[in-house]
Design a protein around this motif. Structure first.
Motif, PDB file in Angstrom:
ATOM      1  N   ILE A  43       0.905  -1.304  -0.084  1.00 17.52           N
ATOM      2  CA  ILE A  43       0.037   0.094   0.196  1.00 17.52           C
ATOM      3  C   ILE A  43       0.802   1.329  -0.065  1.00 17.52           C
ATOM      4  O   ILE A  43       0.229   2.331  -0.756  1.00 17.52           O
ATOM      5  N   ALA A  44       1.851   1.315   0.793  1.00 18.61           N
ATOM      6  CA  ALA A  44       2.819   2.336   0.784  1.00 18.61           C
ATOM      7  C   ALA A  44       3.728   2.643  -0.673  1.00 18.61           C
ATOM      8  O   ALA A  44       3.490   3.713  -0.896  1.00 18.61           O
ATOM      9  N   ALA A  45       3.871   1.562  -0.959  1.00 16.55           N
ATOM     10  CA  ALA A  45       4.734   1.703  -2.288  1.00 16.55           C
ATOM     11  C   ALA A  45       3.622   2.278  -3.527  1.00 16.55           C
ATOM     12  O   ALA A  45       3.930   2.919  -4.423  1.00 16.55           O
ATOM     13  N   SER A  46       2.470   1.597  -3.561  1.00  9.46           N
ATOM     14  CA  SER A  46       1.447   2.319  -4.353  1.00  9.46           C
ATOM     15  C   SER A  46       1.253   3.700  -4.305  1.00  9.46           C
ATOM     16  O   SER A  46       0.858   4.560  -5.347  1.00  9.46           O
ATOM     17  N   ALA A  47       1.420   4.112  -3.029  1.00  7.11           N
ATOM     18  CA  ALA A  47       1.179   5.768  -2.949  1.00  7.11           C
ATOM     19  C   ALA A  47       2.409   6.344  -3.340  1.00  7.11           C
ATOM     20  O   ALA A  47       2.305   7.493  -3.877  1.00  7.11           O
ATOM     21  N   ILE A  48       3.509   5.927  -3.078  1.00  7.23           N
ATOM     22  CA  ILE A  48       4.852   6.631  -3.353  1.00  7.23           C
ATOM     23  C   ILE A  48       4.899   6.482  -4.825  1.00  7.23           C
ATOM     24  O   ILE A  48       5.537   7.664  -5.472  1.00  7.23           O
ATOM     25  N   CYS A  49       4.511   5.708  -5.579  1.00  3.92           N
ATOM     26  CA  CYS A  49       4.773   5.633  -6.882  1.00  3.92           C
ATOM     27  C   CYS A  49       3.845   6.656  -7.661  1.00  3.92           C
ATOM     28  O   CYS A  49       4.074   6.875  -8.858  1.00  3.92           O
ATOM     29  N   THR A  50       2.852   7.467  -7.048  1.00  5.57           N
ATOM     30  CA  THR A  50       1.922   8.302  -7.741  1.00  5.57           C
ATOM     31  C   THR A  50       2.956   9.306  -7.859  1.00  5.57           C
ATOM     32  O   THR A  50       2.366  10.449  -8.877  1.00  5.57           O
ATOM     33  N   VAL A  51       4.066   9.597  -7.622  1.00  5.33           N
ATOM     34  CA  VAL A  51       4.828  10.704  -8.200  1.00  5.33           C
ATOM     35  C   VAL A  51       5.366  10.706  -9.515  1.00  5.33           C
ATOM     36  O   VAL A  51       5.689  11.697 -10.276  1.00  5.33           O
ATOM     37  N   PHE A  52       5.154   9.610 -10.032  1.00  2.73           N
ATOM     38  CA  PHE A  52       5.668   9.337 -11.061  1.00  2.73           C
ATOM     39  C   PHE A  52       4.444   9.372 -12.245  1.00  2.73           C
ATOM     40  O   PHE A  52       3.383   9.187 -12.177  1.00  2.73           O
ATOM     41  N   PRO A  53       4.607  10.572 -13.339  1.00  2.00           N
ATOM     42  CA  PRO A  53       3.677  10.592 -14.319  1.00  2.00           C
ATOM     43  C   PRO A  53       2.961   9.234 -14.837  1.00  2.00           C
ATOM     44  O   PRO A  53       3.888   8.502 -15.404  1.00  2.00           O
ATOM     45  N   PRO A  93      -2.449   4.520  -8.838  1.00  2.00           N
ATOM     46  CA  PRO A  93      -2.176   3.472  -7.659  1.00  2.00           C
ATOM     47  C   PRO A  93      -3.302   2.432  -7.838  1.00  2.00           C
ATOM     48  O   PRO A  93      -4.665   2.691  -8.019  1.00  2.00           O
ATOM     49  N   PRO A  94      -3.032   1.136  -7.764  1.00  2.00           N
ATOM     50  CA  PRO A  94      -4.069   0.276  -7.918  1.00  2.00           C
ATOM     51  C   PRO A  94      -5.034   0.056  -6.525  1.00  2.00           C
ATOM     52  O   PRO A  94      -6.008  -0.510  -6.494  1.00  2.00           O
ATOM     53  N   THR A  95      -4.537   0.810  -5.425  1.00  2.00           N
ATOM     54  CA  THR A  95      -5.428   0.975  -4.390  1.00  2.00           C
ATOM     55  C   THR A  95      -6.466   1.995  -4.551  1.00  2.00           C
ATOM     56  O   THR A  95      -7.306   1.842  -3.785  1.00  2.00           O
ATOM     57  N   GLY A  96      -6.468   2.484  -5.770  1.00  2.00           N
ATOM     58  CA  GLY A  96      -7.531   3.556  -6.159  1.00  2.00           C
ATOM     59  C   GLY A  96      -8.482   2.727  -6.760  1.00  2.00           C
ATOM     60  O   GLY A  96      -9.613   3.106  -6.973  1.00  2.00           O
ATOM     61  N   SER A  97      -8.459   1.206  -6.784  1.00  2.00           N
ATOM     62  CA  SER A  97      -9.737   0.465  -7.400  1.00  2.00           C
ATOM     63  C   SER A  97     -10.100  -0.234  -6.181  1.00  2.00           C
ATOM     64  O   SER A  97      -9.638  -0.809  -5.556  1.00  2.00           O
ATOM     65  N   PHE A 150     -10.198   2.181  -0.269  1.00  2.00           N
ATOM     66  CA  PHE A 150     -10.525   2.576  -1.525  1.00  2.00           C
ATOM     67  C   PHE A 150     -11.111   4.163  -1.539  1.00  2.00           C
ATOM     68  O   PHE A 150     -10.704   5.004  -2.452  1.00  2.00           O
ATOM     69  N   GLY A 151     -11.996   4.495  -0.636  1.00  2.00           N
ATOM     70  CA  GLY A 151     -12.446   5.901  -0.407  1.00  2.00           C
ATOM     71  C   GLY A 151     -11.226   6.924  -0.330  1.00  2.00           C
ATOM     72  O   GLY A 151     -11.476   7.757  -0.963  1.00  2.00           O
ATOM     73  N   ASN A 152     -10.531   6.620   0.586  1.00  2.00           N
ATOM     74  CA  ASN A 152      -9.652   7.422   0.796  1.00  2.00           C
ATOM     75  C   ASN A 152      -8.598   7.623  -0.004  1.00  2.00           C
ATOM     76  O   ASN A 152      -7.937   8.865  -0.356  1.00  2.00           O
ATOM     77  N   MET A 153      -8.170   6.718  -1.001  1.00  2.00           N
ATOM     78  CA  MET A 153      -7.223   6.518  -2.016  1.00  2.00           C
ATOM     79  C   MET A 153      -7.898   7.533  -3.141  1.00  2.00           C
ATOM     80  O   MET A 153      -7.311   8.078  -3.886  1.00  2.00           O
ATOM     81  N   MET A 154      -9.222   7.019  -3.506  1.00  2.00           N
ATOM     82  CA  MET A 154      -9.636   7.498  -4.640  1.00  2.00           C
ATOM     83  C   MET A 154     -10.037   9.044  -4.297  1.00  2.00           C
ATOM     84  O   MET A 154      -9.893   9.836  -5.552  1.00  2.00           O
ATOM     85  N   SER A 155     -10.418   9.561  -3.172  1.00  2.00           N
ATOM     86  CA  SER A 155     -10.692  10.731  -3.053  1.00  2.00           C
ATOM     87  C   SER A 155      -9.406  11.737  -3.312  1.00  2.00           C
ATOM     88  O   SER A 155      -9.814  12.917  -3.507  1.00  2.00           O
ATOM     89  N   GLY A 156      -8.248  11.246  -2.976  1.00  2.00           N
ATOM     90  CA  GLY A 156      -7.135  11.979  -3.217  1.00  2.00           C
ATOM     91  C   GLY A 156      -6.771  11.852  -4.652  1.00  2.00           C
ATOM     92  O   GLY A 156      -6.353  13.176  -5.022  1.00  2.00           O
ATOM     93  N   ALA A 157      -7.013  10.988  -5.258  1.00  2.00           N
ATOM     94  CA  ALA A 157      -6.589  10.970  -6.734  1.00  2.00           C
ATOM     95  C   ALA A 157      -7.802  11.992  -7.375  1.00  2.00           C
ATOM     96  O   ALA A 157      -7.209  12.764  -8.339  1.00  2.00           O
ATOM     97  N   MET A 158      -8.950  12.135  -7.132  1.00  2.00           N
ATOM     98  CA  MET A 158      -9.918  12.841  -7.560  1.00  2.00           C
ATOM     99  C   MET A 158      -9.532  14.402  -7.534  1.00  2.00           C
ATOM    100  O   MET A 158      -9.679  15.143  -8.210  1.00  2.00           O
ATOM    101  N   ILE A 159      -9.292  14.656  -6.086  1.00  2.00           N
ATOM    102  CA  ILE A 159      -8.897  16.161  -5.942  1.00  2.00           C
ATOM    103  C   ILE A 159      -7.702  16.544  -6.675  1.00  2.00           C
ATOM    104  O   ILE A 159      -7.677  17.693  -7.204  1.00  2.00           O
ATOM    105  N   ILE A 160      -6.507  15.742  -6.846  1.00  2.00           N
ATOM    106  CA  ILE A 160      -5.330  16.055  -7.430  1.00  2.00           C
ATOM    107  C   ILE A 160      -5.904  16.280  -9.198  1.00  2.00           C
ATOM    108  O   ILE A 160      -5.385  17.202  -9.698  1.00  2.00           O
ATOM    109  N   GLY A 161      -6.652  15.372  -9.556  1.00  2.00           N
ATOM    110  CA  GLY A 161      -7.238  15.539 -11.069  1.00  2.00           C
ATOM    111  C   GLY A 161      -7.983  16.713 -11.249  1.00  2.00           C
ATOM    112  O   GLY A 161      -7.756  17.701 -12.291  1.00  2.00           O
TER     113      GLY A 161
END
Length: 246
Positions: free
Chosen positions: A89-99, A103-107, A166-177
């Motif tokens: 889970i931590a690696a999935s979050a860290i890798c979001t810095v790459f364009p 993150p699979p945890t957003g599914s 899922f909710g916490n990871m997806m909400s962060g991705a939506m806000i960034i988008g």
């Protein structure tokens, strides 16, 4: 903007789909495997150690102490499973810095799989520690009336684990988008760093909750006779100490 990496399809043949969730899940696992091989190939027992080995030992000690503080007396027994959950889970979050990385945890399918792994591991560790009969009897504590409620609790906490992550990871991705489409310069960088911090926190929370569930499943329930025996032994030990009798 995609709400979930499940919507990104790389290849499809009939009902068989290869989406971003599967691809990035395997990429994260491959990254973890390669990293572990590289870091552990030249381990040293001497005082002179590489920075990677020091980082690995600090991480292992930190996770082991957290497991022990939650209540598991033998943390190394559970380190492989719980540590893998945290690192994935931590690696999935860290890798979001790459364009381009999603993150699979957003599914929801990925978070359900993680929650199901905890759902399966809890009774396995519980049966290993207490035996099959002892573990099944724990569902009837404190009274047999609690049996259906304890079963519902097992199922509901699995669903809660999946939906929370899922909710916490997806909400962060939506806000960034959304911020990327409105202000594509300063704010997205700040929100990316905030999302990275949120991902690490969610990894820690998921890890702690999984540890708590395993602790509850592996805790051996003592009978009243055993508790009385323990208290009498404690009294005898206090009586035999020097200076206890005056």
């Amino acid at each position: 903007m995609n709400l979930s990496p499940d919507q990104i399809i790389f290849w499809q043949m009939g009902f068989v789909k290869l989406n971003a969730t599967i691809v990035f899940t395997w990429l994260v696992m491959l990254l973890l495997v390669i990293s572990s091989i590289v870091i552990t190939r030249k381990l040293s027992k001497n005082m002179r150690r590489t920075r990677w080995q020091n980082l690995l030992e600090m991480l292992v000690i930190m996770i082991s102490r957290q497991i022990e503080e939650v209540g598991l007396s033998n943390p190394h027994k559970y380190l492989g499973f719980l540590g893998s959950l945290f690192l994935f889970i931590a690696a999935s979050a860290i890798c979001t810095v790459f364009p381009g990385f999603e993150p699979p945890t957003g599914s929801l399918s990925c978070t359900v799989a993680l929650a199901l792994s905890v759902f399966v591991a809890v009774p396995l560790f519980g049966i290993e520690e207490q035996g099959l009969r002892g573990y099944l009897v724990s569902y009837t504590k404190p009274t047999v009336i609690m049996l259906p409620f304890n079963i519902i609790s097992e199922l509901s906490r699995t669903l809660a684990l999946a939906v929370r992550l899922f909710g916490n990871m997806m909400s962060g991705a939506m806000i960034i988008g959304i911020l990327l489409s409105i202000t594509p310069f300063i704010f997205p960088i700040v929100m990316t760093l905030l999302g990275l911090l949120t991902g690490i926190i969610q990894a820690y929370i998921f890890f702690i909750l999984a540890t708590v569930y395993i602790t509850a499943a592996t805790r051996i329930q003592k009978t009243e006779d055993e508790l009385a025996q323990d208290s009498s032994d404690t009294i005898e030990e206090q009586d035999t100490k020097p200076g206890s009798q005056q």
